[in-house]
Write a protein that holds these residues in place. Structure first.
Motif: not given
Ligand code: UVW
Length: 347
Positions: A62, A64-65, A106, A110, A112, A116, A271-272, A276, A289, A292, A305
């Motif tokens: 990801n 962003r992470r 995350q 982790q 969520d 989230h 992962y999720a 995905l 998602l 989710h 996750e």
């Protein structure tokens, strides 16, 4: 009638646990459920279900992470590692170390929270789709973000950012302890990528004689983090994209089973939890998602996750067991959407 909403999403639990509820199905972690979990403890053995938090490595899962960055705190401008307190007062004999971290909450193993994933939804029945979260909590009133990107009436907000409702702090206060059941998808489907739907899941539950009861936490071993750990912090995304089972969030029968089973939470080593990208959909407007959205937005079922499940799964399998006591509170960090966790299984 809740003041935050006049209509709730079809198939949701909004309002069922109270007008201002922020725990969703975690409400089903009752004293009786905790005692049922404790009843699964026969050996007095504990398993750590966390990865080292610097896994997966890099930012390819990801973008962003990013991995955690540790550094010492500063004492008078000096890194506080092996800091002789004698520098403050010559009579002091102590040596002090103290540190801090920049951590994408995350990034690794982790939870969520319900903050989230929300959805555009017409909660007031006035024809306007607003950004809402579980139980009608609102973007920019409860989950506060930056000035919006859309020119259609969202409130301009500059902060303080964060999940002022629905965040992990509620989950930490709840403590998250209870009976959990491990379903070993790796054992049945191996390490190839597979979108596991209702039929597959039922086949596995039947074959392994697993009964999921309302308030249980569902824990899915897919083998994903086992492959990931073998990559030693240099994850190969092409391989990982083909690795291990994921739930098929587009399978309505599977989503209905999650509703009907009464599971309090879903935790996975992938992962999720869901695949995905999600499978193709014929619907025009649809969630990217879907699982989710079903769990976090509609039902109030938190997702977890990137857990490490290999040792526990092998131990349970060798004894023909699936149930255990799970203790997994997130950080009690007000305002946080997600949280690292060191889950502990006790058997
Ligand atoms: C995403 O943003 C895909 O989040 P998660 O960690 O819940 O998979």
């Amino acid at each position: 009638m809740a003041t935050r909403w006049k209509r709730r999403p079809e198939g949701s639990t909004w309002g069922d646990f109270g007008e201002d509820d922020q725990l969703g199905r975690l409400n089903l972690l009752t004293p009786a459920k905790l005692k049922a979990g404790i009843g699964e403890v026969t050996e007095g053995l504990s398993f750590c279900l966390s990865l080292p938090l610097d896994f997966p490595g890099g930012a390819v899962l990801n973008p962003r992470r990013h991995p955690p960055r540790l550094s010492p705190t500063l004492q008078d401008g000096c890194p506080c590692l092996n800091f002789p307190l004698a520098r403050l007062d010559g009579r002091n004999t102590d040596v002090l170390s103290d540190d801090q971290v920049t951590l994408a909450l995350q990034y690794s193993t982790q939870w969520d929270s319900f903050a989230h994933v929300g959805a555009f939804f017409d909660a007031m029945g006035n024809g306007v789709k607003e950004k809402v979260y579980y139980n009608g909590y609102r973007a920019n009133e409860h989950v506060v973000g930056p000035r919006d990107y859309r020119p259609d009436g969202d409130v301009d907000v500059d902060g303080p950012y964060g999940a002022h409702a629905l965040g992990v702090a509620n989950m930490a206060r709840k403590a998250i302890q209870g009976r959990a059941v491990l379903v070993d998808l790796k054992k049945h489907f191996g390490l190839e990528r597979r979108y596991v739907g209702y039929q597959d899941l039922m086949r596995v539950l039947d074959a392994d004689r697993i009964t999921v009861t309302p308030g249980d936490m569902l824990v899915l071993r897919t083998g994903f983090t086992e492959v990931l750990v073998g990559m030693n912090r240099e994850p190969d995304i092409e391989v990982l994209d083909r690795t291990a089972s994921v739930l098929d969030g587009r399978d309505d029968a599977l989503l209905q089973w999650i509703t009907d089973s009464g599971v309090a939470a879903i935790c996975a080593d992938n992962y999720a939890v869901e695949g995905l990208p999600a499978q193709e959909s014929t619907l025009g407007q649809r969630p990217a998602l879907p699982l989710h959205q079903h769990c976090l937005f509609k039902l109030g079922v938190p997702l977890a996750e990137l857990w490490w499940l290999a040792d526990l799964a092998d131990w349970l399998q060798a004894r023909g067991r699936s149930a255990f006591l799970l203790t997994a509170p997130p950080l009690y960090l007000p305002g946080a959407v997600g949280s690292p966790v060191t889950p502990v299984a006790t058997v």
